[in-house]
Design a protein around this motif. Structure first.
Motif, PDB file in Angstrom:
ATOM      1  N   THR A 278      36.509  48.905  41.322  1.00  0.00           N
ATOM      2  CA  THR A 278      36.874  49.786  40.211  1.00  0.00           C
ATOM      3  C   THR A 278      38.213  50.459  40.444  1.00  0.00           C
ATOM      4  O   THR A 278      39.038  50.591  39.536  1.00  0.00           O
ATOM      5  CB  THR A 278      35.789  50.874  40.026  1.00  0.00           C
TER       6      THR A 278
ATOM      7  N   THR B 234      34.301  56.084  44.486  1.00  0.00           N
ATOM      8  CA  THR B 234      34.795  55.018  43.622  1.00  0.00           C
ATOM      9  C   THR B 234      34.938  53.740  44.434  1.00  0.00           C
ATOM     10  O   THR B 234      35.597  53.721  45.474  1.00  0.00           O
ATOM     11  CB  THR B 234      36.160  55.391  43.007  1.00  0.00           C
TER      12      THR B 234
ATOM     13  N   SER C 274      41.789  57.871  44.960  1.00  0.00           N
ATOM     14  CA  SER C 274      41.620  58.084  43.522  1.00  0.00           C
ATOM     15  C   SER C 274      42.943  57.871  42.804  1.00  0.00           C
ATOM     16  O   SER C 274      44.019  57.875  43.421  1.00  0.00           O
ATOM     17  CB  SER C 274      41.122  59.508  43.254  1.00  0.00           C
TER      18      SER C 274
END
Length: 313
Positions: free
Chosen positions: A154, A150, A119
């Motif tokens: 992205t 995720t 992240s």
């Protein structure tokens, strides 16, 4: 192709062979380094004395740079770090823990430190801890994974937007085209795991390698998020997990089903029913078992071809 990562590690190509448990021994790491990329020994499945043996054998098998991947959740972490220093390893990839714990200690001993994140938040924490680079690993990746799910497509540009240090993309990358895509999104290099599981030099059991080659779209799934999210091939053990979920199990009940040494049983010993078979979604694009050198040659050839095709778009 010189860039931040090839210069940091003194390698020819901006590719890192992931340090995967039960797959990444000295044979795989040395073959990767000899092919012009960075090979990593996966310390997560090794007792300290076993790790020392693999490092020593790797040093004899290659004169190129290689490193060790260290998940920081193991109780004998100090012994592992001491061995890395004693054996003169100059590159360490850390994961599954707080990068502040070991980064300065390793760097003070002349070691380059890279931390694996899932992240933007953890990428910033790693940068604040002073790491030399980060690996941003998307939800597609095999093995233990981020809770936020995720995707690499992205994650990479979002991390790139926030950090200043070199960025390595991981998750769903096994071809030259996906390598190019990741670098267009802002990565300086890629880390490749699943493709190297299905290599001749991987320490994975032949049964597991064949399952990877036979895998199709949808054959893997992220599960056990209550413990530590992990992407597995769907087999009897996976189905047993899903049956248990129907009873709304507690984390303790999930731990009881998981037991011990499931990953070793599946990936290293070849138990395709009761073992934990960790592999990425990209396994659906892996159709053969090749020598590491051939995998690297094919990736770079496809990368260069794809790069030439981009202007036509």
């Amino acid at each position: 192709m010189p860039n931040k990562i090839t210069e940091l590690f003194h390698i020819k190509y901006p590719i890192i062979q992931a340090g995967m448990i039960w797959n990444s021994g000295w044979r795989l790491a040395s073959a990767a380094s000899n092919a012009g990329i960075l090979g990593l020994i996966g310390a997560g499945s090794m007792y300290p004395d076993v790790l020392r043996e693999h490092i020593q054998k790797c040093k004899k098998a290659t004169d190129k740079p290689f490193g060790v991947n260290v998940p920081m959740l193991y109780p004998n972490i100090q012994d592992i770090m001491d061995i890395i220093v004693e054996e003169g390893v100059k590159i360490v990839f850390t994961s599954a823990g707080n990068p502040k714990t070991w980064t300065s200690w390793l760097q003070d001993r002349g070691i380059i430190v890279v931390h694996v994140v899932s992240s933007v938040k953890f990428a910033l924490k790693a940068q604040d801890a002073g790491v030399d680079a980060v690996v941003a690993e998307g939800f597609e990746a095999g093995g233990h994974n981020g809770r936020d799910e995720t995707t690499t497509l992205t994650l990479i540009p979002m991390v790139k937007e926030q950090i200043d240090i070199p960025l390595i993309a991981a998750g769903g990358i096994a071809t030259g085209k996906s390598m190019l895509a990741a670098m267009v999104l802002g990565a300086d290099a890629v880390q490749v795991g699943s493709r190297f599981v299905a290599s001749e030099e991987s320490s994975a059991h032949q049964n597991f390698k064949q399952v990877v080659v036979d895998a199709k779209e949808g054959d893997t799934q992220l599960t056990l998020k209550e413990l530590a999210p992990v992407r597995l091939i769907k087999n009897k053990f996976y189905n047993d997990i899903q049956e248990l979920y129907k009873t709304a199990p507690t984390p303790e009940e999930l731990k009881q089903l998981l037991g011990r040494a499931r990953a070793k049983r599946g990936m290293f010993e070849g138990d395709l029913d009761e073992g934990e078979l960790e592999i990425g979604q990209i396994s659906g694009l892996i159709h053969d078992i090749k020598p590491v050198a051939q995998i690297v040659t094919d990736m770079m050839s496809e990368f260069e071809t794809a790069k030439k095709e981009v202007p036509k778009l």
